[in-house]
Design a protein around this motif. Structure first.
Motif, PDB file in Angstrom:
ATOM      1  N   PRO B 219       0.792  -1.021   0.099  1.00 39.42           N
ATOM      2  CA  PRO B 219       0.059   0.010  -0.155  1.00 39.42           C
ATOM      3  C   PRO B 219       0.749   1.360   0.027  1.00 39.42           C
ATOM      4  O   PRO B 219       0.368   2.193  -0.198  1.00 39.42           O
ATOM      5  CB  PRO B 219      -0.755  -0.084   1.211  1.00 39.42           C
ATOM      6  N   ASN B 220       2.197   1.341   0.448  1.00 36.71           N
ATOM      7  CA  ASN B 220       3.217   2.270   0.425  1.00 36.71           C
ATOM      8  C   ASN B 220       3.671   2.773  -0.775  1.00 36.71           C
ATOM      9  O   ASN B 220       4.347   3.656  -0.672  1.00 36.71           O
ATOM     10  CB  ASN B 220       3.794   2.402   1.568  1.00 36.71           C
ATOM     11  N   ASP B 221       3.553   1.955  -1.677  1.00 41.65           N
ATOM     12  CA  ASP B 221       4.271   2.030  -2.988  1.00 41.65           C
ATOM     13  C   ASP B 221       4.180   3.173  -3.906  1.00 41.65           C
ATOM     14  O   ASP B 221       2.714   3.584  -3.752  1.00 41.65           O
ATOM     15  CB  ASP B 221       4.389   0.912  -3.996  1.00 41.65           C
ATOM     16  N   VAL B 222       5.013   3.947  -4.340  1.00 42.60           N
ATOM     17  CA  VAL B 222       4.502   4.989  -5.104  1.00 42.60           C
ATOM     18  C   VAL B 222       5.457   5.014  -6.367  1.00 42.60           C
ATOM     19  O   VAL B 222       6.688   4.809  -6.066  1.00 42.60           O
ATOM     20  CB  VAL B 222       4.815   6.369  -4.539  1.00 42.60           C
ATOM     21  N   VAL B 223       5.003   4.754  -7.447  1.00 42.03           N
ATOM     22  CA  VAL B 223       6.070   4.476  -8.693  1.00 42.03           C
ATOM     23  C   VAL B 223       5.367   5.261  -9.850  1.00 42.03           C
ATOM     24  O   VAL B 223       4.125   5.368 -10.207  1.00 42.03           O
ATOM     25  CB  VAL B 223       5.894   2.893  -9.193  1.00 42.03           C
ATOM     26  N   THR B 224       6.313   6.192 -10.348  1.00 39.68           N
ATOM     27  CA  THR B 224       6.123   7.134 -11.504  1.00 39.68           C
ATOM     28  C   THR B 224       6.689   6.405 -12.764  1.00 39.68           C
ATOM     29  O   THR B 224       7.831   6.070 -12.541  1.00 39.68           O
ATOM     30  CB  THR B 224       6.566   8.427 -11.502  1.00 39.68           C
ATOM     31  N   VAL B 225       6.068   6.293 -13.685  1.00 38.43           N
ATOM     32  CA  VAL B 225       6.403   5.969 -15.032  1.00 38.43           C
ATOM     33  C   VAL B 225       6.508   6.978 -15.960  1.00 38.43           C
ATOM     34  O   VAL B 225       5.452   7.663 -16.185  1.00 38.43           O
ATOM     35  CB  VAL B 225       5.700   4.596 -15.637  1.00 38.43           C
ATOM     36  N   ILE B 226       7.302   7.211 -16.779  1.00 41.37           N
ATOM     37  CA  ILE B 226       7.369   8.409 -17.728  1.00 41.37           C
ATOM     38  C   ILE B 226       7.771   7.606 -19.390  1.00 41.37           C
ATOM     39  O   ILE B 226       8.677   6.625 -19.162  1.00 41.37           O
ATOM     40  CB  ILE B 226       8.510   9.328 -17.354  1.00 41.37           C
ATOM     41  N   ALA B 227       7.033   8.207 -20.096  1.00 45.44           N
ATOM     42  CA  ALA B 227       7.331   7.254 -21.325  1.00 45.44           C
ATOM     43  C   ALA B 227       6.860   8.254 -22.589  1.00 45.44           C
ATOM     44  O   ALA B 227       6.040   9.218 -22.329  1.00 45.44           O
ATOM     45  CB  ALA B 227       6.123   6.038 -21.560  1.00 45.44           C
ATOM     46  N   THR B 228       7.427   8.205 -23.816  1.00 46.12           N
ATOM     47  CA  THR B 228       7.162   8.932 -24.979  1.00 46.12           C
ATOM     48  C   THR B 228       5.729   9.026 -25.256  1.00 46.12           C
ATOM     49  O   THR B 228       5.083  10.109 -25.149  1.00 46.12           O
ATOM     50  CB  THR B 228       7.955   8.332 -26.038  1.00 46.12           C
ATOM     51  N   GLN B 229       4.911   7.981 -25.437  1.00 44.51           N
ATOM     52  CA  GLN B 229       3.613   7.694 -25.421  1.00 44.51           C
ATOM     53  C   GLN B 229       3.134   6.652 -24.223  1.00 44.51           C
ATOM     54  O   GLN B 229       3.863   5.924 -23.911  1.00 44.51           O
ATOM     55  CB  GLN B 229       3.265   7.128 -26.641  1.00 44.51           C
ATOM     56  N   PRO B 230       1.919   7.094 -23.915  1.00 44.01           N
ATOM     57  CA  PRO B 230       1.328   6.049 -22.872  1.00 44.01           C
ATOM     58  C   PRO B 230       1.436   4.679 -23.249  1.00 44.01           C
ATOM     59  O   PRO B 230       1.583   4.269 -24.454  1.00 44.01           O
ATOM     60  CB  PRO B 230      -0.038   6.533 -22.890  1.00 44.01           C
ATOM     61  N   LEU B 231       1.723   3.666 -22.278  1.00 38.99           N
ATOM     62  CA  LEU B 231       2.067   2.550 -22.434  1.00 38.99           C
ATOM     63  C   LEU B 231       1.013   1.410 -22.114  1.00 38.99           C
ATOM     64  O   LEU B 231       0.941   0.285 -22.624  1.00 38.99           O
ATOM     65  CB  LEU B 231       3.305   1.751 -21.677  1.00 38.99           C
ATOM     66  N   THR B 232       0.011   2.055 -21.436  1.00 41.59           N
ATOM     67  CA  THR B 232      -1.342   1.512 -21.161  1.00 41.59           C
ATOM     68  C   THR B 232      -2.441   2.119 -21.592  1.00 41.59           C
ATOM     69  O   THR B 232      -2.422   3.422 -21.775  1.00 41.59           O
ATOM     70  CB  THR B 232      -1.578   1.127 -19.797  1.00 41.59           C
ATOM     71  N   ASN B 233      -3.694   1.296 -21.861  1.00 42.11           N
ATOM     72  CA  ASN B 233      -4.786   1.990 -22.536  1.00 42.11           C
ATOM     73  C   ASN B 233      -5.823   2.109 -21.644  1.00 42.11           C
ATOM     74  O   ASN B 233      -7.143   2.971 -22.017  1.00 42.11           O
ATOM     75  CB  ASN B 233      -5.355   1.440 -23.619  1.00 42.11           C
ATOM     76  N   ASP B 234      -5.867   1.917 -20.221  1.00 41.82           N
ATOM     77  CA  ASP B 234      -7.016   1.916 -19.434  1.00 41.82           C
ATOM     78  C   ASP B 234      -6.677   2.821 -18.120  1.00 41.82           C
ATOM     79  O   ASP B 234      -6.929   2.301 -17.066  1.00 41.82           O
ATOM     80  CB  ASP B 234      -7.430   0.528 -18.935  1.00 41.82           C
ATOM     81  N   GLU B 235      -5.566   3.689 -18.154  1.00 42.77           N
ATOM     82  CA  GLU B 235      -4.989   4.624 -17.257  1.00 42.77           C
ATOM     83  C   GLU B 235      -5.065   5.995 -17.686  1.00 42.77           C
ATOM     84  O   GLU B 235      -4.787   6.256 -18.967  1.00 42.77           O
ATOM     85  CB  GLU B 235      -3.743   4.108 -16.437  1.00 42.77           C
ATOM     86  N   SER B 236      -4.963   7.137 -16.590  1.00 47.68           N
ATOM     87  CA  SER B 236      -4.869   8.326 -17.312  1.00 47.68           C
ATOM     88  C   SER B 236      -3.479   8.808 -17.167  1.00 47.68           C
ATOM     89  O   SER B 236      -2.964   9.174 -16.158  1.00 47.68           O
ATOM     90  CB  SER B 236      -5.798   9.200 -16.353  1.00 47.68           C
ATOM     91  N   TRP B 237      -2.855   8.867 -18.201  1.00 47.38           N
ATOM     92  CA  TRP B 237      -1.530   9.375 -18.366  1.00 47.38           C
ATOM     93  C   TRP B 237      -1.495  10.995 -18.450  1.00 47.38           C
ATOM     94  O   TRP B 237      -2.453  11.765 -19.322  1.00 47.38           O
ATOM     95  CB  TRP B 237      -0.505   8.851 -19.495  1.00 47.38           C
ATOM     96  N   HIS B 238      -0.456  11.774 -17.910  1.00 46.93           N
ATOM     97  CA  HIS B 238      -0.404  13.186 -18.017  1.00 46.93           C
ATOM     98  C   HIS B 238       0.168  13.570 -19.359  1.00 46.93           C
ATOM     99  O   HIS B 238       1.554  12.818 -19.636  1.00 46.93           O
ATOM    100  CB  HIS B 238       0.199  14.118 -16.828  1.00 46.93           C
ATOM    101  N   LYS B 239       0.165  14.364 -20.232  1.00 45.62           N
ATOM    102  CA  LYS B 239       0.934  14.700 -21.421  1.00 45.62           C
ATOM    103  C   LYS B 239       1.564  15.977 -20.752  1.00 45.62           C
ATOM    104  O   LYS B 239       1.212  16.942 -20.277  1.00 45.62           O
ATOM    105  CB  LYS B 239       0.223  15.150 -22.330  1.00 45.62           C
ATOM    106  N   MET B 240       2.905  15.955 -20.889  1.00 49.99           N
ATOM    107  CA  MET B 240       3.877  17.054 -20.558  1.00 49.99           C
ATOM    108  C   MET B 240       3.810  17.991 -21.708  1.00 49.99           C
ATOM    109  O   MET B 240       3.636  17.726 -22.730  1.00 49.99           O
ATOM    110  CB  MET B 240       5.443  16.604 -20.408  1.00 49.99           C
ATOM    111  N   ALA B 241       3.689  19.416 -21.103  1.00 50.35           N
ATOM    112  CA  ALA B 241       3.678  20.618 -22.060  1.00 50.35           C
ATOM    113  C   ALA B 241       4.962  20.736 -22.667  1.00 50.35           C
ATOM    114  O   ALA B 241       6.256  20.346 -22.352  1.00 50.35           O
ATOM    115  CB  ALA B 241       3.320  21.804 -21.433  1.00 50.35           C
ATOM    116  N   VAL B 242       5.026  21.657 -24.000  1.00 53.44           N
ATOM    117  CA  VAL B 242       6.105  22.028 -24.397  1.00 53.44           C
ATOM    118  C   VAL B 242       7.255  22.945 -23.474  1.00 53.44           C
ATOM    119  O   VAL B 242       6.627  23.849 -22.933  1.00 53.44           O
ATOM    120  CB  VAL B 242       6.043  22.939 -25.596  1.00 53.44           C
TER     121      VAL B 242
END
Lengths: 259, 259
Positions: B219-242
């Motif tokens: 329950p305490n795990d915090v994991v951030t994933v950063i990718a060029t394009q979202p890797l999954t289709n059922d989660e909300s990825w944030h798009k970074m700005a210019v």
């Protein structure tokens, strides 16, 4: 103590056979349980596989043993920790860039007073005597040759003398490579063999494996293997002398300095 | 273009699931056939696996996919060559030492005029725009902070401004890490997601794999994933700005600068 394994070859050659022997010493036939690493050069690039776990139980070592990565210059090491804890940052080989080349280093032995070595801009990340010695060596090269040198014999001489200085601090057996040259320094335990046509068979000391190099090579292949102790029991290995410094280039011994 | 994958986590976490998705883009569902690499930090040390061959056919990529190497900071890259030939020395990520830390860098994009960048003592070994940009970035840090800095916010600001300068040369999406921080810069394509309790399920876009993070985490795990394009289709990825610059530390976003 640790065990070193190096290779210099005139055609990209895999080191699976020798690595199989070395790996057994990582906790099986030898006491070197504190990690292992291997660097393969390919062109100007390199790949390093390393693990702070014993090589005889490492899944990654298994891959390296089975998967023939072909290279003209290899530096490998299995570790029994003396200076510095068991961790990935203390696992040899170490690599740094100098003169637009990647330099890779592994050390067998133990130094005292190494904390005093001035490593200049080459900083150690871990806390081994070995990594500090490596950084100090690079500083010697960088101080005398700020730009890529033309006169490589002068580089060899400087390296040999710098290794003499390190030997004054204790046991210093070394493998060093920039991907083209494989350089060695011996304090007490370092052996080498050059295999060339006519190729014969060889049997590993540490595992029941025999190889017929005749089937694995072409007549023009020249392959030198350097190891702390001979890896085969049916070939003649040369024992290096105290203070002996060698340079191998595409399998051939091209420079030798003895005291 | 290339694809980037990074991870920052508060407990050592494997990246097998995300890497499985990325790997498919290396010649299977994507055109990135010109090599791949991944760097895992463990403490102050790191391990890099790389291959100039397509990731979807690489025996080493198979190992990385199956063998859960746990890390708090990961930088990965698959390549479609534009600047620089297909070779091991041109394969990302690149690593150099600064402030007794290993810094690792991967870049997606294409720069022009990069040959003019003064990289000082940090020399590129290969001939990619990316490695030269990395060396130039390190020079900016080294020039302003000759010794290990105390004020990391000043380091972030300098890095963000330096990345702005690189973006003037073309497309510059970046992952950078010293093993503790994972830093990102976006020109056009970079997405991120932070997973934390309550964990749910996620399905890869590129392969028919679903994972239930609830079963894989505490329950305490915090994991951030950063990718060029979202890797999954059922989660909300944030798009970074210019021009957005971010710093992640043990899974949490700790610094953000937008233009």
């Amino acid at each position: 103590m640790c065990e070193l394994l190096g290779m210099s070859a005139n055609v990209p050659t895999d080191i699976c056979f020798s690595f199989t022997g070395l790996m057994q010493r990582g906790g099986n036939t030898g006491p070197h349980r504190d990690g292992w690493g291997i660097t393969f050069y390919e062109g100007k690039g390199f790949r390093t596989f390393k693990d702070p776990n014993p090589s005889c139980k490492s899944r990654i070592a298994e891959l390296v043993q089975e998967y023939p990565i072909k290279s003209c210059a290899v530096v490998s090491h299995i570790r029994q920790a003396n200076r510095g804890g068991v961790s990935l940052e203390n696992t040899h080989p170490f690599t740094r860039e100098l003169w637009c080349q990647y330099w890779t280093f592994a050390h067998n032995g133990q130094l005292t007073g190494y904390e005093q070595l001035d490593t200049g801009r080459f900083k150690a990340v871990g806390d081994t005597d070995s990594e500090i010695a490596f950084c100090w060596l690079l500083k010697q090269l960088d101080d005398k040759f700020p730009d890529t040198p033309d006169d490589w014999e002068a580089v060899y001489c400087l390296l040999a003398e710098s290794c003499d200085t390190l030997r004054e601090l204790g046991v210093y057996n070394m493998l060093l490579s920039n991907g083209e040259y494989v350089l060695t320094y011996c304090t007490n335990n370092l052996h080498w063999i050059t295999r060339r046509a006519p190729f014969g068979k060889a049997s590993l000391i540490d595992e029941d494996v025999t190889i017929d190099f005749h089937e694995e090579t072409t007549p023009n292949d020249v392959v030198t293997v350097i190891a702390t102790q001979p890896l085969t029991n049916d070939e003649s290995w040369h024992k290096m002398a105290v203070g002996e410094f060698n340079v191998f280039h595409f399998g051939e011994q091209v420079f030798n300095r003895t005291l």
